[in-house]
Design an enzyme around this catalytic site. Sequence first.
Site, PDB file in Angstrom:
ATOM      1  CE  LYS A 117      36.207  -7.963  49.931  1.00  0.00           C
ATOM      2  NZ  LYS A 117      36.492  -6.664  50.524  1.00  0.00           N
ATOM      3  CE  LYS A 129      32.416  -0.860  49.852  1.00  0.00           C
ATOM      4  NZ  LYS A 129      33.157  -1.772  50.745  1.00  0.00           N
ATOM      5  N   GLY A 168      29.806  -0.467  57.038  1.00  0.00           N
ATOM      6  CA  GLY A 168      30.751   0.645  56.939  1.00  0.00           C
ATOM      7  C   GLY A 168      31.849   0.400  55.914  1.00  0.00           C
ATOM      8  CG  ASP A 169      34.695   0.952  52.454  1.00  0.00           C
ATOM      9  OD1 ASP A 169      35.110  -0.207  52.401  1.00  0.00           O
ATOM     10  OD2 ASP A 169      35.244   1.880  51.829  1.00  0.00           O
ATOM     11  CB  THR A 213      38.392  -5.667  58.140  1.00  0.00           C
ATOM     12  OG1 THR A 213      36.971  -5.611  58.026  1.00  0.00           O
ATOM     13  CG2 THR A 213      39.015  -5.675  56.765  1.00  0.00           C
ATOM     14  CG  ASN A 244      37.490  -0.711  61.279  1.00  0.00           C
ATOM     15  OD1 ASN A 244      37.540  -1.672  60.531  1.00  0.00           O
ATOM     16  ND2 ASN A 244      37.003  -0.784  62.493  1.00  0.00           N
ATOM     17  CB  SER A 381      28.941  -7.994  58.031  1.00  0.00           C
ATOM     18  OG  SER A 381      29.477  -6.731  58.356  1.00  0.00           O
TER      19      SER A 381
HETATM   20  P1  NDP Z   1      38.837   4.259  57.606  1.00  0.00           P
HETATM   21  O1  NDP Z   1      38.085   5.419  57.083  1.00  0.00           O
HETATM   22  O2  NDP Z   1      38.610   3.815  58.992  1.00  0.00           O
HETATM   23  O3  NDP Z   1      40.405   4.497  57.439  1.00  0.00           O
HETATM   24  C1  NDP Z   1      40.973   4.745  56.195  1.00  0.00           C
HETATM   25  C2  NDP Z   1      42.447   5.014  56.386  1.00  0.00           C
HETATM   26  O4  NDP Z   1      43.051   5.075  55.096  1.00  0.00           O
HETATM   27  C3  NDP Z   1      42.746   6.331  57.079  1.00  0.00           C
HETATM   28  O5  NDP Z   1      43.937   6.231  57.797  1.00  0.00           O
HETATM   29  C4  NDP Z   1      42.897   7.271  55.893  1.00  0.00           C
HETATM   30  O6  NDP Z   1      43.684   8.418  56.171  1.00  0.00           O
HETATM   31  C5  NDP Z   1      43.590   6.400  54.896  1.00  0.00           C
HETATM   32  N1  NDP Z   1      43.261   6.853  53.537  1.00  0.00           N
HETATM   33  C6  NDP Z   1      42.032   6.987  52.981  1.00  0.00           C
HETATM   34  N2  NDP Z   1      42.108   7.482  51.741  1.00  0.00           N
HETATM   35  C7  NDP Z   1      43.419   7.666  51.508  1.00  0.00           C
HETATM   36  C8  NDP Z   1      44.157   8.153  50.405  1.00  0.00           C
HETATM   37  N3  NDP Z   1      43.542   8.556  49.282  1.00  0.00           N
HETATM   38  N4  NDP Z   1      45.508   8.184  50.523  1.00  0.00           N
HETATM   39  C9  NDP Z   1      46.133   7.772  51.660  1.00  0.00           C
HETATM   40  N5  NDP Z   1      45.477   7.315  52.735  1.00  0.00           N
HETATM   41  C10 NDP Z   1      44.158   7.261  52.664  1.00  0.00           C
HETATM   42  O7  NDP Z   1      38.540   3.083  56.557  1.00  0.00           O
HETATM   43  P2  NDP Z   1      38.719   1.515  56.761  1.00  0.00           P
HETATM   44  O8  NDP Z   1      39.876   1.243  57.632  1.00  0.00           O
HETATM   45  O9  NDP Z   1      37.398   0.953  57.100  1.00  0.00           O
HETATM   46  O10 NDP Z   1      39.028   1.036  55.261  1.00  0.00           O
HETATM   47  C11 NDP Z   1      40.359   0.956  54.755  1.00  0.00           C
HETATM   48  C12 NDP Z   1      40.369   0.052  53.533  1.00  0.00           C
HETATM   49  O11 NDP Z   1      39.914  -1.267  53.889  1.00  0.00           O
HETATM   50  C13 NDP Z   1      39.479   0.480  52.370  1.00  0.00           C
HETATM   51  O12 NDP Z   1      40.084   0.084  51.155  1.00  0.00           O
HETATM   52  C14 NDP Z   1      38.224  -0.335  52.583  1.00  0.00           C
HETATM   53  O13 NDP Z   1      37.476  -0.506  51.391  1.00  0.00           O
HETATM   54  C15 NDP Z   1      38.828  -1.656  53.041  1.00  0.00           C
HETATM   55  N6  NDP Z   1      37.946  -2.550  53.764  1.00  0.00           N
HETATM   56  C16 NDP Z   1      37.316  -2.122  54.900  1.00  0.00           C
HETATM   57  C17 NDP Z   1      36.497  -2.997  55.584  1.00  0.00           C
HETATM   58  C18 NDP Z   1      35.881  -2.639  56.888  1.00  0.00           C
HETATM   59  O14 NDP Z   1      35.319  -3.535  57.527  1.00  0.00           O
HETATM   60  N7  NDP Z   1      35.956  -1.397  57.338  1.00  0.00           N
HETATM   61  C19 NDP Z   1      36.218  -4.352  55.063  1.00  0.00           C
HETATM   62  C20 NDP Z   1      37.014  -4.717  53.922  1.00  0.00           C
HETATM   63  C21 NDP Z   1      37.815  -3.822  53.288  1.00  0.00           C
HETATM   64  P3  NDP Z   1      42.964   9.854  56.373  1.00  0.00           P
HETATM   65  O15 NDP Z   1      42.357   9.812  57.731  1.00  0.00           O
HETATM   66  O16 NDP Z   1      44.063  10.824  56.228  1.00  0.00           O
HETATM   67  O17 NDP Z   1      41.940   9.944  55.265  1.00  0.00           O
END
Ligand code: NDP
Length: 449
Positions: A117, A129, A168-169, A213, A244, A381
């Site tokens: 990526k 990571k 973050g993640d 993202t 996010n 970032s």
């Molecule tokens: P957040 O913690 O902000 O949000 C995660 C979301 O996914 C929440 O709605 C959460 O629900 C849901 N979720 C998490 N685990 C599960 C699960 N096991 N089953 C169903 N729903 C789930 O994280 P992000 O939005 O930052 O990240 C989301 C994805 O994007 C990840 O795969 C991350 O690696 C990827 N990503 C993020 C980046 C970033 O800049 N933040 C960059 C690139 C990729 P609940 O609240 O119920 O847990």
Amino acid sequence: MAELETNLTEIFEEATRRNPGELEFHQAVHEVLESLGPVVAKHPEYTDGEVVRRLLEPERQIIFRVPWTDDSGRVQLNRGFRVEFNSALGPYKGGLRFHPSVYLGIVKFLGFEQIFKNSLTGLPIGGGKGGSDFDPKGKSDDEVMRFCQSFMTELYRHIGEYTDVPAGDIGVGGREIGYLFGQYKRITNRYESGVLTGKGLTWGGSQVRPEATGYGAVFFVDEMLKTSGDSFEGKRVVVSGSGNVAIYAIEKVHQLGGTVVACSDSDGFVVDEAGIDLDLLKQIKNGHRGRVSEYANARGASVTYTEGGSIWDVKCDIALPCATQNELDEKAAQHLIENGCLVVAEGANMPTTPEAIHLLTAAGVRFAPGKAANAGGVATSALEMQQNASRDSWSFEYTEQRLAEIMRSIHDRCLETADEYGAPGDYVLGANISGFTRVADSMLALGLI
Ligand code: NDP
């Protein structure tokens, strides 16, 4: 899983033997190796230099104890990880995930994906990571702060603006980055802004980083649609998650004229035919870290909430999985196909299972892998690091324009590479080969690293 070329099969088997039980890592490796046959055949120097085998072994893996006290004064214990995977292109760069499911296999799959990526962005960042099995859900701010301080008390010695730059993640947003940065500053006595990204705007953060993202993924899909003279205008979109990435994907879809009719969290999903009311969703999610079920309650009878179930049963033109790994399986893919879905683009990392990807692409659904479609976060970032290094801060408009340009160039690079290797329109192959060659060539140029 699809067959690999003979020499890549051996490399894959060796990787699974060396990393037993790390299923997500095996999956991510296999997905990349499936694409690399033609490029390895064309460039014998990659085989001679054992580039693929070296690439599968992280440069450094750190596992550490994270003790902290909860609000009742009891000692709690978690495990911390940082996998510094590849630094051929620049300092290790990649987020931290705080979620109970985190173990070495998850951190390694994410770190491995991150190499390609980051390479695709064209920016000088290596791949890494980290994270912890700590669950921020239900914890008080003070507990989260004490955990972050303990986590950084070990992590600080491994990171730095020229070494390794976390962000973050899942489970790590602005609040956590703040506590982590504060502890780093306290321990080192340095205001080293470039050591972490995703910072707040008043203390070294960049405009557009929170949005990057989700916005980036939608910019990417917009480019895909443009190749057939299409656009988001009037499209019905489903976005999984409500964190996010999901929130800002929804925002950009609405700005571009599409309608997001459903979103979810780990408990269930909502369908709002009028389009997700983003102000309300943000209020619930950002305000008090609430659930999407509250969204349905607040909106009344026109909105349905389904506990459990699959959000991919909801009819859509465009599906954006933005929650977590392996959330879109074969059955979900089948439903999307039956409902006439045109495009699936991964906002999350590896949300689509390999079987689902094969099914979707065989049915002619255009598919964008996360390492290309969600690269806008890490790209921004890197822009935050640029601003920190020059002690400058850019406007929202300028930063967003840079993000849009980067997403366009990633999109074009994927398509050009896919064409070059005789697989027009194959974004998976294009992303994997294009991401790989930049890293592989740099590894060869740097000697045996
Ligand atoms: P957040 O913690 O902000 O949000 C995660 C979301 O996914 C929440 O709605 C959460 O629900 C849901 N979720 C998490 N685990 C599960 C699960 N096991 N089953 C169903 N729903 C789930 O994280 P992000 O939005 O930052 O990240 C989301 C994805 O994007 C990840 O795969 C991350 O690696 C990827 N990503 C993020 C980046 C970033 O800049 N933040 C960059 C690139 C990729 P609940 O609240 O119920 O847990």
